[in-house]
Every structure is written in C-alpha cells, then in structure tokens.
Scaffold this motif. Structure first.
Motif, PDB file in Angstrom:
ATOM      1  N   ALA A 110     -20.214  45.739  13.962  1.00 52.32           N
ATOM      2  CA  ALA A 110     -20.972  44.837  13.009  1.00 52.32           C
ATOM      3  C   ALA A 110     -20.601  44.875  11.727  1.00 52.32           C
ATOM      4  O   ALA A 110     -20.682  46.159  11.186  1.00 52.32           O
ATOM      5  CB  ALA A 110     -22.320  44.895  13.411  1.00 52.32           C
ATOM      6  N   GLU A 111     -20.700  44.009  10.822  1.00 54.49           N
ATOM      7  CA  GLU A 111     -20.511  43.863   9.381  1.00 54.49           C
ATOM      8  C   GLU A 111     -21.658  44.615   8.708  1.00 54.49           C
ATOM      9  O   GLU A 111     -21.269  45.351   7.801  1.00 54.49           O
ATOM     10  CB  GLU A 111     -20.565  42.660   8.960  1.00 54.49           C
ATOM     11  N   ALA A 112     -22.599  44.349   9.274  1.00 57.56           N
ATOM     12  CA  ALA A 112     -23.790  45.037   8.732  1.00 57.56           C
ATOM     13  C   ALA A 112     -23.695  46.748   8.830  1.00 57.56           C
ATOM     14  O   ALA A 112     -24.349  47.180   7.949  1.00 57.56           O
ATOM     15  CB  ALA A 112     -25.029  44.490   9.541  1.00 57.56           C
ATOM     16  N   THR A 113     -23.107  47.141   9.850  1.00 60.56           N
ATOM     17  CA  THR A 113     -23.121  48.658  10.045  1.00 60.56           C
ATOM     18  C   THR A 113     -22.480  49.111   9.002  1.00 60.56           C
ATOM     19  O   THR A 113     -22.518  50.151   8.535  1.00 60.56           O
ATOM     20  CB  THR A 113     -22.458  48.799  11.456  1.00 60.56           C
ATOM     21  N   VAL A 114     -21.215  48.521   8.640  1.00 61.30           N
ATOM     22  CA  VAL A 114     -20.398  49.178   7.602  1.00 61.30           C
ATOM     23  C   VAL A 114     -21.072  48.958   6.312  1.00 61.30           C
ATOM     24  O   VAL A 114     -21.102  49.908   5.365  1.00 61.30           O
ATOM     25  CB  VAL A 114     -18.945  48.372   7.476  1.00 61.30           C
ATOM     26  N   TYR A 115     -21.575  47.808   5.956  1.00 59.48           N
ATOM     27  CA  TYR A 115     -22.445  47.580   4.668  1.00 59.48           C
ATOM     28  C   TYR A 115     -23.629  48.587   4.411  1.00 59.48           C
ATOM     29  O   TYR A 115     -23.608  49.296   3.530  1.00 59.48           O
ATOM     30  CB  TYR A 115     -22.882  46.071   4.749  1.00 59.48           C
ATOM     31  N   ALA A 116     -24.219  49.025   5.620  1.00 60.63           N
ATOM     32  CA  ALA A 116     -25.513  49.894   5.633  1.00 60.63           C
ATOM     33  C   ALA A 116     -24.963  51.280   5.314  1.00 60.63           C
ATOM     34  O   ALA A 116     -25.469  52.289   4.594  1.00 60.63           O
ATOM     35  CB  ALA A 116     -26.115  49.725   6.926  1.00 60.63           C
ATOM     36  N   LEU A 117     -23.574  51.769   5.902  1.00 62.26           N
ATOM     37  CA  LEU A 117     -23.084  52.875   5.865  1.00 62.26           C
ATOM     38  C   LEU A 117     -22.715  53.094   4.555  1.00 62.26           C
ATOM     39  O   LEU A 117     -22.783  54.325   4.017  1.00 62.26           O
ATOM     40  CB  LEU A 117     -22.021  52.938   6.888  1.00 62.26           C
ATOM     41  N   LEU A 118     -21.846  52.221   3.877  1.00 64.67           N
ATOM     42  CA  LEU A 118     -21.374  52.426   2.476  1.00 64.67           C
ATOM     43  C   LEU A 118     -22.647  52.550   1.454  1.00 64.67           C
ATOM     44  O   LEU A 118     -22.616  53.343   0.669  1.00 64.67           O
ATOM     45  CB  LEU A 118     -20.863  51.162   2.002  1.00 64.67           C
ATOM     46  N   LEU A 119     -23.759  51.912   1.802  1.00 65.11           N
ATOM     47  CA  LEU A 119     -25.020  52.068   0.984  1.00 65.11           C
ATOM     48  C   LEU A 119     -25.460  53.447   1.176  1.00 65.11           C
ATOM     49  O   LEU A 119     -25.872  54.173   0.065  1.00 65.11           O
ATOM     50  CB  LEU A 119     -25.892  51.107   1.351  1.00 65.11           C
TER      51      LEU A 119
END
Lengths: 106, 190
Positions: free
Chosen positions: A37-46
């Motif tokens: 999911a897109e949200a997974t990568v965004y959250a991981l980068l954060l």
C-alpha cells in the motif's frame, strides 16, 4: 509476511543512491511488490527519518514544498548490515529446515 | 500539472492525515527506546509532546504527504485516470488506518488485565459476600428476636424487631463484603 522485512528492503534501495519517496515505491513495484500500500511506504519513510537512519537533502519541486531526497547515514548503514545479518541467519535456518528438517549433520 | 482546486484538496487531505502518521512513527520510536532502555513512559510521553508541538515538524510531514500524493496521482493519471479519479484513489490509499497511540495503550492495558486475571479472586469475593450476608442476617435476626422479648413477644409484635434486625444484619453483611472486595482489589493492584 513483509512486516519487518520491508524496512530492510527500503534501506537497501536507499543505500544504492539518493532517491525520493515515491521513487522508492516505484522501485518496489518494479521488484514485484505490487501489493504494498502507498500508505505503508510513506509511513515507513517517516519512521526511518524519525529513527535517524537517513540523511535528507531538500530540492525544489513543482508542487510547492521542497522534495526530500534520502541517502543512508552511518546509522542507516549499520541498521542495513544488521538486517542482512539477520536475513542470512534466517535464510540459512529455513534452508536447513527445508532440506534436512532442521538437522545440521544429516 | 494539477488544477488549483485539486492542489488545495491535496493540501487539505495532507493536513488532516499527516499528523496520524507522525504520531505512529513517534510511537514506534518510543516503543523501541522503551524496550531497549526501560525508561519511564512518562518521560517519553513528555518528549513526544514536545516533539509534536513543533509545528515545523508537522508542516514537514504534511509537505511530504503532498508530494507523495502528487507523485502517486501523476502516476495514476498517466495510466488513464482523470484528475478527480486519481485524487479519490490516492485519498483512499493514503488514508490513515493504523491504530493510534491511544488505542495501542488501551490494548496494552486490556492485555495486562486479562494476563493478571485470576478466577480464584472472584470466587473468593463471592464467598466473602455470601458469608457476611448470612452471618449478618443470622446475628441481626437473633439480636432482634432476643431483644424484642423472645418467643412470647414474637407473635404479638416482636417479629417487627426481628425483621429490622435481619435487614440491618444483611446491610452490615453487604458492607463487610464490600470491604473485603476492596481489600482484595488493592492487594491485586500491588
């Protein structure tokens, strides 16, 4: 299944050179991880940023806010090395389990 | 590439959603530290509160989301989706779904409660209530009966004192039961 492993994969991608957020997602998709999911990568980068594993360079973007480009810092490389060490151990044990049922000297 | 209206929509979405991700990222960091060092939770929460209050960090998280969402939308539009369709899809994909710090805390507390749950405690509490009620009823009724003048007076109006004694005895029994309950709960807390 990817929980915990995805962080290692992303660290490895970042270790190969300066990259921005969505580019990482595209690399993951190209590798065959379509289901992420897109949200997974965004959250991981954060999370990588908060855990101080990456160095950030900001460059202008056409959307207004500056775009963040990630590279691994010393701590990030250490984390990546730890990930691969864990991976090698896990991989070896799983291979052992699959071939010899977990027995080393069979 | 995007219309002005769409840019505003993206900004609004990022403003609403980015703080949730920021909270989760910090929570994970906090958990890791807590595992490693065993530092008091309150100390970390204070640190977290200080961190969250810095609007610069919140703004940065929003900006990250704006760019991430825009890149994703551009990708979707290249695949043939309209601007609005791409926005709806990106909104759905990037909407925060994970548990918040509060729910994680609550889960921890519920887990701890069931982990420490012992049916024997509740059996003991029930037995205390039963025993005290029976003792209070017996003693109260007996005192009322004797106090009213015994058997001779019982039928000619003394029964009312026996009844009052029984009721008071039951009330005292329930009170004693409550005290026992409180003592058991306090002991479990330690």
């Amino acid at each position: 299944m990817l929980k915990g492993i995805l962080e290692g994969i992303v660290l490895e991608i970042i270790s190969r050179g300066e990259i921005y957020g969505y580019e990482i997602t595209k690399k993951l998709h190209a590798l065959g991880f379509q289901g992420i999911a897109e949200a997974t990568v965004y959250a991981l980068l954060l999370r990588l940023e908060k855990n101080k594993l990456v160095h950030i360079t900001k460059k202008p973007s056409d959307m207004g806010p500056p775009r963040k480009f990630y590279t691994l810092n010393e701590r990030g490389f250490e984390e990546l090395a730890a990930f691969w060490a864990k991976w090698d151990f896990l991989s070896e044990r799983i291979h052992l389990l699959r071939t010899n049922g977990g027995e080393k000297n069979v | 590439m995007f219309s002005h209206e769409m840019k505003e929509k993206i900004k609004q979405f990022a403003k609403e959603q980015a703080p949730y991700y920021l909270e989760e990222a910090e929570m994970t960091y906090m958990e890791k530290l807590r595992r490693k060092t065993g530092e008091a939770k309150s100390k970390m929460m204070a640190k977290l509160a200080k961190f969250k209050s810095r609007s610069e960090t919140a703004m940065e998280a929003q900006n990250d989301m704006i760019l991430y969402m825009s890149d994703y939308m551009k990708d979707l539009m290249e695949q043939g989706l309209s601007e609005q369709e791409a926005f709806e899809r990106a909104k759905e994909e990037l909407k925060f779904r994970s548990e918040t710090t509060k729910s994680a805390d609550l889960q921890e507390r519920i887990f701890a409660y069931y982990n420490n749950f012992d049916p024997a405690d509740y059996e003991a509490i029930g037995l205390f209530y039963g025993a005290f009620v029976f003792l209070g009823l017996s003693i109260g009724a007996l005192v009322g009966f004797i106090g009213s003048g015994g058997w001779e007076m019982f039928l000619s109006g003394g029964w009312i004192r026996t009844l009052i004694g029984a009721v008071v005895g039951v009330l005292i029994g329930v009170g004693m039961g409550l005290l026992s309950h409180a003592v058991i709960v306090l002991k479990r807390k330690k």
